[in-house]
Design a protein around this motif. Structure first.
Motif, PDB file in Angstrom:
ATOM      1  N   MET A   1       0.814  -1.209   0.000  1.00 41.26           N
ATOM      2  CA  MET A   1       0.000   0.000   0.000  1.00 41.26           C
ATOM      3  C   MET A   1       0.850   1.263   0.000  1.00 41.26           C
ATOM      4  N   ALA A   2       2.117   1.113   0.368  1.00 38.99           N
ATOM      5  CA  ALA A   2       3.013   2.276   0.376  1.00 38.99           C
ATOM      6  C   ALA A   2       3.583   2.579  -0.998  1.00 38.99           C
ATOM      7  N   GLU A   3       3.379   1.670  -1.971  1.00 36.09           N
ATOM      8  CA  GLU A   3       3.886   1.890  -3.331  1.00 36.09           C
ATOM      9  C   GLU A   3       3.043   2.937  -4.042  1.00 36.09           C
ATOM     10  N   PRO A   4       3.610   3.624  -5.042  1.00 34.69           N
ATOM     11  CA  PRO A   4       2.807   4.582  -5.806  1.00 34.69           C
ATOM     12  C   PRO A   4       1.592   3.894  -6.425  1.00 34.69           C
ATOM     13  N   ALA A   5       0.427   4.483  -6.247  1.00 38.04           N
ATOM     14  CA  ALA A   5      -0.807   3.887  -6.756  1.00 38.04           C
ATOM     15  C   ALA A   5      -1.046   4.303  -8.202  1.00 38.04           C
ATOM     16  N   THR A   6      -1.687   3.425  -8.950  1.00 42.53           N
ATOM     17  CA  THR A   6      -2.064   3.708 -10.327  1.00 42.53           C
ATOM     18  C   THR A   6      -3.460   3.155 -10.565  1.00 42.53           C
ATOM     19  N   TRP A   7      -3.972   3.321 -11.790  1.00 41.56           N
ATOM     20  CA  TRP A   7      -5.276   2.753 -12.104  1.00 41.56           C
ATOM     21  C   TRP A   7      -5.199   1.225 -12.033  1.00 41.56           C
ATOM     22  N   VAL A   8      -6.130   0.632 -11.326  1.00 41.85           N
ATOM     23  CA  VAL A   8      -6.293  -0.819 -11.318  1.00 41.85           C
ATOM     24  C   VAL A   8      -7.654  -1.115 -11.956  1.00 41.85           C
ATOM     25  N   LEU A   9      -7.640  -1.652 -13.161  1.00 42.44           N
ATOM     26  CA  LEU A   9      -8.904  -1.927 -13.861  1.00 42.44           C
ATOM     27  C   LEU A   9      -9.606  -3.130 -13.258  1.00 42.44           C
ATOM     28  N   ARG A  10      -8.859  -3.984 -12.581  1.00 41.42           N
ATOM     29  CA  ARG A  10      -9.363  -4.996 -11.675  1.00 41.42           C
ATOM     30  C   ARG A  10      -9.746  -6.325 -12.319  1.00 41.42           C
ATOM     31  N   ASP A  11     -10.337  -6.333 -13.486  1.00 41.30           N
ATOM     32  CA  ASP A  11     -10.647  -7.595 -14.171  1.00 41.30           C
ATOM     33  C   ASP A  11      -9.958  -7.583 -15.529  1.00 41.30           C
ATOM     34  N   TYR A  12      -8.664  -7.368 -15.504  1.00 41.25           N
ATOM     35  CA  TYR A  12      -7.876  -7.241 -16.724  1.00 41.25           C
ATOM     36  C   TYR A  12      -7.407  -8.634 -17.139  1.00 41.25           C
ATOM     37  N   HIS A  13      -8.334  -9.385 -17.757  1.00 47.51           N
ATOM     38  CA  HIS A  13      -7.997 -10.729 -18.222  1.00 47.51           C
ATOM     39  C   HIS A  13      -8.812 -11.048 -19.467  1.00 47.51           C
ATOM     40  N   SER A  14      -8.640 -12.246 -19.988  1.00 48.51           N
ATOM     41  CA  SER A  14      -9.095 -12.565 -21.349  1.00 48.51           C
ATOM     42  C   SER A  14     -10.565 -12.254 -21.638  1.00 48.51           C
ATOM     43  N   PRO A  15     -11.523 -12.496 -20.729  1.00 47.81           N
ATOM     44  CA  PRO A  15     -12.908 -12.197 -21.114  1.00 47.81           C
ATOM     45  C   PRO A  15     -13.166 -10.731 -21.410  1.00 47.81           C
TER      46      PRO A  15
END
Length: 523
Positions: A370-384
């Protein structure tokens, strides 16, 4: 000629449709077949020859997505049942029913359980029908004010939503207005199998072009779990369509291939979107990763993660969305799904001490990430959710969908979502190649990029995601009746075992080894 839904005033919710010919009757059936499914009831009323059976035949073929399905009249058998990939349909014709008790002899209640019920002459068994239903009344247009200029096959349909179906019919009418605004009023409607959520989709098809209708009504809050909040708020899941619109516009602003929005009703949760197509980053049967496509998808992440991305996104003029933080509390709530669903399905019950130790170990492991720089997490970034667009260039060859739950968090989360795809077997060699390429691109943009730290966070996020998914896929089976997700559990267990094998996650692995059967952690 496109269908015009004339809204009728008053309650219940209803509309009137002029059907110029049998083709128009089929188009109305297609429209309704893309909105209604298993556990719904549609009653067909009207005189002999009004077109009830023609409507039912068109509806069933469209529901089956097979124009060759044989749909005989159920006048003599009274009930005919069909099993299709989308679900079961029971077509009933109650014309010969003299007493409602006759339905018991036919197994009426058992036949319609979990099925879409399509009933002709429903007035013969009014008391046996659910209060929540759609009624389609059909009558010949001849002799009415609408008859002028229409042929002998012209009919009038009055579609009425009773009970809880009324608001759904209202949404359908709103959607049809958006479809007309987008220039797709004459399009064929095709139901699309949706994702694990309650959203539904249909494809609009015209010669040479198509679009997608996204039906995402606001979700009611579930029961309070912690701090008086439901699960969806604790883990920052989208509860309406606005987060999707915000991230869609943000991705387009980054020069990426998110769908263009042709028309929208944000309050209703209805969108007409660009259709990015059907070609994914995996291909074959069973689907397998296409390395070039996965490589470009990983390149998209590397490019995004080197940019200074906004934390507040625009939804509409004077409407903004601040991306929530994917924090320790959210991640702990997610992994509780394994404790609450997956472990009980394996006959494992934890006492309070084991649960508390689980949370303490995870909290200690997550805090450094959590201490790392945060970025966008699209969260379901997989084949479907990744579409291959060979006609475009560079990063735009990857089409992006299903990003409404985006948050701000560790870059490694989406990287492991792709490289350890939950739905597709990614060979370990390809995984290492993809992650190595990502690291090289990050180091080229920033020589100070911490590859060793990233590797730890990658393993940690992979373990968190696998833990969560074990619970989600079990819940989809046990609660939602979607057993096809269970076939992915062996893959998820392999991912979990490999991630917990990281040298800095030994304490976590020891907890899992003490609780799970040894075969569950066999990489």
């Amino acid at each position: 000629m496109s269908l015009v839904l004339e809204r009728l005033e008053g309650q219940p919710v209803a509309c009137r449709v002029v059907l110029a010919d049998l083709d128009a009757t089929a188009r109305l059936a297609a429209m309704l077949a893309s909105w209604f499914g298993p556990k719904d009831t549609i009653t067909l009323t009207g005189d002999l020859g009004a077109g009830k059976t023609e409507f039912a035949r068109a509806f069933i073929r469209l529901f089956a997505d097979d124009p060759a399905v044989d749909v005989p009249s159920p006048t003599f058998p009274i009930l005919i049942s069909y099993d299709f990939p989308r679900g079961r349909v029971v077509h009933a014709d109650l014309y010969r029913i003299q007493d409602e008790d006759e339905l018991d002899e036919l197994g009426w209640d058992e036949a319609r359980e979990n099925a879409l019920l399509l009933v002709e002459w429903a007035d013969r068994a009014e008391a046996r029908l659910p209060a929540d239903r759609l009624d389609v009344e059909l009558y010949l247009a001849s002799g009415t004010a609408d008859a002028e200029g229409l042929g002998p096959d012209a009919r009038i349909a009055v579609v009425t939503g009773h009970g809880s179906v009324g608001p759904r019919l209202d949404r359908l009418m709103i959607a049809e207005g958006l479809i007309e605004q987008s220039g797709f009023a004459k399009a064929a409607r095709l139901f699309l199998q949706g994702d694990a959520s309650s959203r539904s989709y249909s494809r609009l098809v015209l010669p040479g072009r198509s679009a997608i209708v996204m039906n995402a009504p606001r979700q009611p809050d579930g029961p309070a779990l912690k701090r008086g909040l439901p699960y969806s708020q604790l883990v920052h899941l989208a509860e309406d369509v606005k987060p999707f619109v915000a991230m869609d516009r943000a991705l387009l602003a980054q020069g990426l291939s998110a769908p263009q929005i042709y028309s929208a009703d944000l309050e209703a949760g209805l969108l007409v979107l660009e259709d990015l197509g059907r070609e994914g980053v995996a291909a074959g049967n069973p689907p397998a990763p296409v390395p070039e496509r996965y490589g470009v998808a990983m390149e998209v992440l590397a490019a995004l993660h080197t940019r200074a991305l906004p934390r507040t996104l625009n939804v509409a003029p004077r409407v903004e969305r601040a991306l929530p933080a994917y924090d320790v509390a959210a991640m702990l709530t997610e992994i509780d799904l394994m404790l609450d669903w997956y472990l009980p399905s394996r006959g494992i019950r934890l006492d309070g001490v084991m649960r508390e130790e689980f949370h303490l170990l995870w909290r200690s492991a997550l805090n450094p990430a959590m201490a790392e720089p945060a970025t966008w997490v699209l969260r379901d970034y997989h084949s479907p959710n990744l579409i291959w667009l060979p006609g475009r260039e560079g990063l735009r060859r990857i089409g992006l969908i299903d990003f409404q739950d985006a948050v701000l968090g560790p870059a490694a989360y989406d990287v492991v979502s792709l490289a350890q795809d939950a739905r597709v077997d990614v060979p370990e060699e390809l995984e290492l190649q993809l992650v190595g390429d990502y690291v090289r691109r990050r180091q080229a943009a920033d020589p100070g990029f911490d590859a060793r730290g990233f590797t730890r966070t990658y393993a940690l996020m992979g373990a968190q995601r696998a833990t969560k998914i074990l619970g989600i896929f079990t819940r989809l089976n046990d609660r939602d009746g979607k057993p096809h997700y269970l076939k992915h559990l062996p893959r998820i267990r392999r991912h979990l075992a490999r991630c917990l094998g990281h040298q800095e996650l030994g304490s976590l692995r020891s907890w899992y080894e003490a609780v799970l059967p040894s075969k569950d952690l066999a990489a």
